[in-house]
Design an enzyme around this catalytic site. Structure first.
Site, short mmCIF file in Angstrom:
data_model
loop_
_atom_site.label_atom_id
_atom_site.label_comp_id
_atom_site.label_asym_id
_atom_site.label_seq_id
_atom_site.Cartn_x
_atom_site.Cartn_y
_atom_site.Cartn_z
N ASP A 1 0.85 -1.18 0.00
CA ASP A 1 0.00 0.00 0.00
C ASP A 1 0.89 1.23 0.00
O ASP A 1 2.00 1.21 0.54
CB ASP A 1 -0.90 0.02 1.24
CG ASP A 1 -1.98 -1.06 1.21
OD1 ASP A 1 -2.44 -1.40 0.10
OD2 ASP A 1 -2.36 -1.53 2.28
N ASP B 1 -7.07 -1.29 -4.55
CA ASP B 1 -8.13 -0.89 -3.61
C ASP B 1 -9.03 0.18 -4.22
O ASP B 1 -10.25 0.15 -4.06
CB ASP B 1 -7.52 -0.34 -2.31
CG ASP B 1 -6.69 -1.37 -1.57
OD1 ASP B 1 -6.98 -2.57 -1.67
OD2 ASP B 1 -5.74 -0.95 -0.88
#
Length: 161
Positions: free
Chosen positions: A118, A136
């Site tokens: 991330d 995401d």
């Protein structure tokens, strides 16, 4: 005449999202150490190298087998939903393609690295949102598109009654 399935558009959308997702994660892993952060837009957007072996907010951290099984089931369900429910509906097919690409992008990370990379770190209206990635974002946009498509279909079907 409308096409039943827009396979080329769906595949192209999936491939584009997957390439951007995987290349961006690769660039983060080769150029930043975990925890490194660069401010892009003050008090709004940072690029922060982070690893997550769970879901959002670290939920179910370390439960890789669970994520493998659930993701495979979700990918199969998305293909079935695409075939059965998205006929003649380009918008729904794009939505499902975004969901598929997002799920597959994070699945690839889990299989190859045992965790998800991330890096998009936002502060929205004073809330420090969990760090996320392109996969995401694709999942989120796909869910929003599915909801819009379902509402639109419900309104159209209500008018026809």
């Amino acid at each position: 005449m409308k096409k039943k399935y827009y396979i080329s558009i769906s595949l192209l959308m999936t491939i584009i999202v997957l390439v951007f997702d995987q290349v961006s994660k690769w660039l983060i892993t080769i150029s930043m150490k975990v925890g490194d952060s660069y401010e892009i837009i003050p008090n709004f957007l940072n690029i922060t190298s982070h690893r997550n072996n769970g879901a959002a907010w670290g939920i179910l951290s370390g439960k890789m087998l669970f994520f493998y099984i659930i993701t495979i089931i979700i990918l199969i369900v998305l293909v079935i939903f695409y075939i059965k429910e998205a006929q003649f509906n380009l918008f729904m097919q794009v939505a499902i393609s975004l969901l598929f690409a997002g799920a597959l992008g994070n699945f690839i990370d889990r299989v190859l690295h045992g965790e998800v990379v991330d890096f998009i770190d936002t502060n929205i209206f004073g809330y420090d949102f969990p760090i996320f990635n392109i996969a995401d974002s694709s999942l989120t946009i796909g869910v929003i598109f599915v909801i819009i498509a379902l509402i639109k279909d419900a309104i159209i079907n209500k008018k026809e009654v």
